[in-house]
Design a protein around this motif. Structure first.
Motif, PDB file in Angstrom:
ATOM      1  N   LEU A 224     -18.051  30.695  -6.955  1.00  9.39           N
ATOM      2  CA  LEU A 224     -18.047  31.363  -6.481  1.00  9.39           C
ATOM      3  C   LEU A 224     -16.963  32.331  -6.247  1.00  9.39           C
ATOM      4  O   LEU A 224     -15.633  31.468  -6.356  1.00  9.39           O
ATOM      5  N   ASN A 225     -16.154  33.506  -6.250  1.00  9.37           N
ATOM      6  CA  ASN A 225     -14.686  34.173  -6.238  1.00  9.37           C
ATOM      7  C   ASN A 225     -14.946  36.005  -5.508  1.00  9.37           C
ATOM      8  O   ASN A 225     -16.451  36.371  -4.894  1.00  9.37           O
ATOM      9  N   ASP A 226     -13.737  35.654  -4.948  1.00  5.50           N
ATOM     10  CA  ASP A 226     -13.585  36.544  -3.899  1.00  5.50           C
ATOM     11  C   ASP A 226     -12.301  37.015  -4.122  1.00  5.50           C
ATOM     12  O   ASP A 226     -10.896  36.240  -4.141  1.00  5.50           O
ATOM     13  N   LEU A 227     -12.027  38.525  -3.499  1.00  7.14           N
ATOM     14  CA  LEU A 227     -10.612  38.546  -3.486  1.00  7.14           C
ATOM     15  C   LEU A 227      -9.653  38.447  -2.292  1.00  7.14           C
ATOM     16  O   LEU A 227      -8.565  38.851  -2.282  1.00  7.14           O
ATOM     17  N   SER A 228     -10.427  38.232  -1.184  1.00 12.83           N
ATOM     18  CA  SER A 228      -9.471  37.790   0.006  1.00 12.83           C
ATOM     19  C   SER A 228      -9.878  36.762   0.092  1.00 12.83           C
ATOM     20  O   SER A 228     -10.529  35.635   0.610  1.00 12.83           O
ATOM     21  N   PRO A 229      -8.742  36.575   0.147  1.00 14.34           N
ATOM     22  CA  PRO A 229      -8.645  35.073   0.951  1.00 14.34           C
ATOM     23  C   PRO A 229      -9.083  34.449   2.102  1.00 14.34           C
ATOM     24  O   PRO A 229      -9.684  33.701   2.423  1.00 14.34           O
TER      25      PRO A 229
ATOM     26  N   SER B 264     -18.761  36.447  11.827  1.00 18.24           N
ATOM     27  CA  SER B 264     -19.387  37.321  10.656  1.00 18.24           C
ATOM     28  C   SER B 264     -17.969  38.010   9.921  1.00 18.24           C
ATOM     29  O   SER B 264     -17.443  37.262   9.584  1.00 18.24           O
ATOM     30  N   TYR B 265     -19.027  38.879   9.007  1.00 14.54           N
ATOM     31  CA  TYR B 265     -18.373  39.399   8.416  1.00 14.54           C
ATOM     32  C   TYR B 265     -18.768  40.959   7.564  1.00 14.54           C
ATOM     33  O   TYR B 265     -20.047  41.284   7.820  1.00 14.54           O
ATOM     34  N   HIS B 266     -17.286  41.894   7.432  1.00 10.01           N
ATOM     35  CA  HIS B 266     -19.050  43.705   7.620  1.00 10.01           C
ATOM     36  C   HIS B 266     -19.599  43.692   6.494  1.00 10.01           C
ATOM     37  O   HIS B 266     -20.237  44.439   6.979  1.00 10.01           O
ATOM     38  N   THR B 267     -19.707  42.937   5.313  1.00  8.20           N
ATOM     39  CA  THR B 267     -20.820  43.102   4.847  1.00  8.20           C
ATOM     40  C   THR B 267     -22.095  41.476   4.408  1.00  8.20           C
ATOM     41  O   THR B 267     -22.344  42.027   3.748  1.00  8.20           O
ATOM     42  N   LYS B 268     -21.849  41.258   5.487  1.00 12.16           N
ATOM     43  CA  LYS B 268     -22.298  39.621   5.217  1.00 12.16           C
ATOM     44  C   LYS B 268     -24.052  40.201   4.976  1.00 12.16           C
ATOM     45  O   LYS B 268     -24.640  40.652   5.608  1.00 12.16           O
ATOM     46  N   VAL B 269     -24.494  39.441   4.162  1.00 11.56           N
ATOM     47  CA  VAL B 269     -25.833  38.857   3.425  1.00 11.56           C
ATOM     48  C   VAL B 269     -26.563  37.853   3.670  1.00 11.56           C
ATOM     49  O   VAL B 269     -25.831  37.086   4.240  1.00 11.56           O
ATOM     50  N   PRO B 270     -28.140  38.182   4.426  1.00  8.77           N
ATOM     51  CA  PRO B 270     -28.844  36.665   5.184  1.00  8.77           C
ATOM     52  C   PRO B 270     -28.409  36.029   4.182  1.00  8.77           C
ATOM     53  O   PRO B 270     -29.556  36.092   3.041  1.00  8.77           O
TER      54      PRO B 270
ATOM     55  N   ASP C 157     -21.093  34.823  -8.183  1.00 10.89           N
ATOM     56  CA  ASP C 157     -20.875  35.915  -8.037  1.00 10.89           C
ATOM     57  C   ASP C 157     -19.364  36.125  -6.969  1.00 10.89           C
ATOM     58  O   ASP C 157     -19.109  35.363  -6.939  1.00 10.89           O
ATOM     59  N   GLY C 158     -19.265  37.250  -7.977  1.00 13.48           N
ATOM     60  CA  GLY C 158     -17.890  37.809  -8.330  1.00 13.48           C
ATOM     61  C   GLY C 158     -16.926  38.528  -7.379  1.00 13.48           C
ATOM     62  O   GLY C 158     -16.484  38.704  -7.355  1.00 13.48           O
ATOM     63  N   PHE C 159     -18.463  38.772  -6.066  1.00 17.06           N
ATOM     64  CA  PHE C 159     -17.872  38.781  -4.663  1.00 17.06           C
ATOM     65  C   PHE C 159     -18.167  38.404  -3.774  1.00 17.06           C
ATOM     66  O   PHE C 159     -19.347  38.770  -3.289  1.00 17.06           O
ATOM     67  N   PHE C 160     -17.986  37.368  -3.850  1.00 15.03           N
ATOM     68  CA  PHE C 160     -18.849  36.344  -2.454  1.00 15.03           C
ATOM     69  C   PHE C 160     -18.464  37.405  -1.156  1.00 15.03           C
ATOM     70  O   PHE C 160     -19.889  35.745  -0.057  1.00 15.03           O
ATOM     71  N   GLY C 161     -17.797  37.579  -0.850  1.00 13.65           N
ATOM     72  CA  GLY C 161     -17.993  37.946   0.434  1.00 13.65           C
ATOM     73  C   GLY C 161     -17.256  36.414   1.449  1.00 13.65           C
ATOM     74  O   GLY C 161     -16.321  35.487   0.593  1.00 13.65           O
ATOM     75  N   ILE C 162     -18.163  36.323   2.095  1.00 10.08           N
ATOM     76  CA  ILE C 162     -18.585  34.582   2.950  1.00 10.08           C
ATOM     77  C   ILE C 162     -18.905  33.663   2.134  1.00 10.08           C
ATOM     78  O   ILE C 162     -18.914  32.677   2.595  1.00 10.08           O
ATOM     79  N   GLY C 163     -19.424  33.728   0.997  1.00 13.29           N
ATOM     80  CA  GLY C 163     -20.184  32.918   0.411  1.00 13.29           C
ATOM     81  C   GLY C 163     -21.833  32.495   0.302  1.00 13.29           C
ATOM     82  O   GLY C 163     -22.198  31.634   0.801  1.00 13.29           O
ATOM     83  N   MET C 164     -22.754  33.756   1.120  1.00 10.10           N
ATOM     84  CA  MET C 164     -24.097  33.929   1.532  1.00 10.10           C
ATOM     85  C   MET C 164     -24.668  32.964   0.016  1.00 10.10           C
ATOM     86  O   MET C 164     -25.830  32.433   0.560  1.00 10.10           O
ATOM     87  N   THR C 165     -24.439  33.560  -0.938  1.00  4.72           N
ATOM     88  CA  THR C 165     -24.792  32.943  -2.078  1.00  4.72           C
ATOM     89  C   THR C 165     -24.638  31.701  -2.503  1.00  4.72           C
ATOM     90  O   THR C 165     -25.563  31.014  -2.946  1.00  4.72           O
TER      91      THR C 165
HETATM   92  C1  LIG Z   1     -20.110  43.631  -0.465  1.00  6.54           C
HETATM   93  S1  LIG Z   1     -19.117  42.433   0.107  1.00  6.54           S
HETATM   94  C2  LIG Z   1     -20.108  41.168  -0.065  1.00  6.54           C
HETATM   95  C3  LIG Z   1     -20.506  40.451   0.688  1.00  6.54           C
HETATM   96  C4  LIG Z   1     -21.458  39.280   1.186  1.00  6.54           C
HETATM   97  N1  LIG Z   1     -22.645  39.141   0.004  1.00  6.54           N
HETATM   98  C5  LIG Z   1     -21.433  37.815   2.333  1.00  6.54           C
HETATM   99  O1  LIG Z   1     -22.462  37.817   2.397  1.00  6.54           O
HETATM  100  O2  LIG Z   1     -20.192  37.887   2.491  1.00  6.54           O
HETATM  101  C6  LIG Z   1     -18.134  42.510  -1.588  1.00  6.54           C
HETATM  102  C7  LIG Z   1     -16.803  41.925  -1.488  1.00  6.54           C
HETATM  103  O3  LIG Z   1     -16.311  41.631  -3.030  1.00  6.54           O
HETATM  104  C8  LIG Z   1     -14.714  41.578  -2.563  1.00  6.54           C
HETATM  105  N2  LIG Z   1     -13.924  42.592  -3.490  1.00  6.54           N
HETATM  106  C9  LIG Z   1     -14.082  43.720  -3.883  1.00  6.54           C
HETATM  107  N3  LIG Z   1     -13.120  44.174  -5.013  1.00  6.54           N
HETATM  108  C10 LIG Z   1     -13.603  42.787  -5.182  1.00  6.54           C
HETATM  109  C11 LIG Z   1     -12.679  42.432  -7.047  1.00  6.54           C
HETATM  110  N4  LIG Z   1     -11.893  42.677  -7.373  1.00  6.54           N
HETATM  111  N5  LIG Z   1     -12.492  41.384  -7.182  1.00  6.54           N
HETATM  112  C12 LIG Z   1     -13.095  40.205  -6.302  1.00  6.54           C
HETATM  113  N6  LIG Z   1     -13.323  40.282  -5.078  1.00  6.54           N
HETATM  114  C13 LIG Z   1     -13.266  41.674  -4.361  1.00  6.54           C
HETATM  115  C14 LIG Z   1     -14.105  42.338  -0.878  1.00  6.54           C
HETATM  116  O4  LIG Z   1     -12.983  41.686  -0.842  1.00  6.54           O
HETATM  117  C15 LIG Z   1     -16.304  41.773  -0.431  1.00  6.54           C
HETATM  118  O5  LIG Z   1     -16.017  40.648   0.690  1.00  6.54           O
END
Ligand SMILES: C[S@@+](CC[C@H](N)C(=O)[O-])C[C@H]1O[C@@H](n2cnc3c(N)ncnc32)[C@H](O)[C@@H]1O
Length: 224
Positions: free
Chosen positions: A190-195, A112-118, A138-146
C-alpha cells in the motif's frame, strides 16, 4: 469526583507470533537507522522533514515507514512471483456486476476519511481477480481499505457476509452456487501521498493483541 483507577493487570505474555514479529522489527529498525544516515536516501521526493529519531518513532519497518518504504523491493522479491509472458496462464473474465455496500460496518466507522471505500466492496474484486497469497497493490490507498479487504479474504464470516459460501476445501461459491474463488488472505502493498492517511492505514492493517488493546483503551478512558 470519581478518581481514575490505574491499577491494571500486568502485560500478558506475548504470543509466539508477537515475539517473532518483534524480532523482525528490531532487525529492520537497525537497518532503517543505518539508511537514514545516507544523504542520498533523504533526497527521495516527498521525504519528510524530521529528525532520525522522530522518523524512526513513527515507523514500524519493514511493515510501515513514514516515507517511501526502502524495503518494498525486498518484500516483493519474497512475496510476489515475477511476471513471465511465456509461462503465464492467468485469465479472468472482467468483473461485471453492480457493487453496493453500506457504510455502517464497525470497521468502516472506526475512522473517517473523505474518500473512504467500504472494505467489503473491494473484497468482491480481490476475490474475483486473485488467489490466496497473491500480492495486491494499491498506489492510492487512502486509509488502507484495500489492505483490510485483502486480509478479510481469509475471514470466513466476512466472506460469507457477501452472500458467498465457503466450502471445507476453501472453494468459494458465488450467489448462484458457482465456484469462482479460493478462501485465504491476500497480501497488500500500500502507498499513499498523505502521511496522516498512511498512519491510519498502518493501524487498520497491523495485527494487535486484543487483550493489551482493551487494557490500554480502558487505562486511557480512566485517565481522561
Ligand atoms: C480516492 S482516495 C482513495 C481512498 C481509498 N480508496 C480508501 O478507501 O481510503 C485517493 C488517495 O490518493 C492519494 N494520492 C493523490 N495523489 C497521489 C500520488 N501522486 N501518489 C500517491 N497517493 C496519491 C490521496 O492522498 C488520497 O488518499
Amino acid at each position: 469526583m470519581r478518581q481514575p483507577n490505574f491499577d491494571f493487570e500486568p502485560d500478558p505474555q506475548p504470543s509466539p507470533e508477537q515475539i517473532e514479529r518483534d524480532k523482525t522489527r528490531e532487525i529492520y529498525r537497525a537497518r532503517l537507522a543505518e539508511k537514514l544516515k545516507d544523504p542520498e536516501f533523504r533526497k527521495i521526493e516527498g521525504f519528510p522533514i524530521g529528525t532520525d529519531e522522530a522518523i524512526l518513532a513513527l515507523s514500524d519497518p519493514p511493515y510501515y515507514t513514514a516515507y517511501p518504504n526502502p524495503f518494498l523491493e525486498e518484500w516483493l522479491a519474497e512475496n510476489a512471483v515475477p511476471y513471465d509472458a511465456d509461462t503465464d496462464e492467468y485469465h479472468r473474465e472482467p468483473f461485471a456486476a453492480d457493487v453496493s455496500e453500506g457504510k455502517n460496518d464497525p470497521i468502516y466507522n472506526a475512522h473517517s476519511y473523505h474518500t473512504k471505500v467500504p472494505h467489503k466492496a473491494i473484497m468482491r474484486y480481490i476475490l474475483h481477480y486473485t488467489e490466496p497469497g497473491d500480492v495486491v497493490y494499491d498506489g492510492f490507498f487512502g486509509i488502507g481499505m484495500t489492505g483490510v479487504a485483502a486480509q478479510m479474504c481469509g475471514n470466513k464470516e466476512q466472506v460469507e457476509s457477501l452472500g458467498y459460501r465457503v466450502l471445507e476445501d476453501g472453494t468459494i461459491l458465488d450467489e448462484d452456487g458457482k465456484p469462482f474463488s479460493k478462501f485465504g488472505a491476500r497480501k497488500a502493498a500500500l502507498n499513499d501521498l498523505s502521511p496522516a492517511a498512511t498512519f491510519i492505514a498502518y493501524n487498520y492493517n497491523t495485527p494487535v493483541d486484543p487483550v493489551v488493546f482493551e487494557r490500554e483503551a480502558k487505562r486511557i478512558l480512566a485517565a481522561c
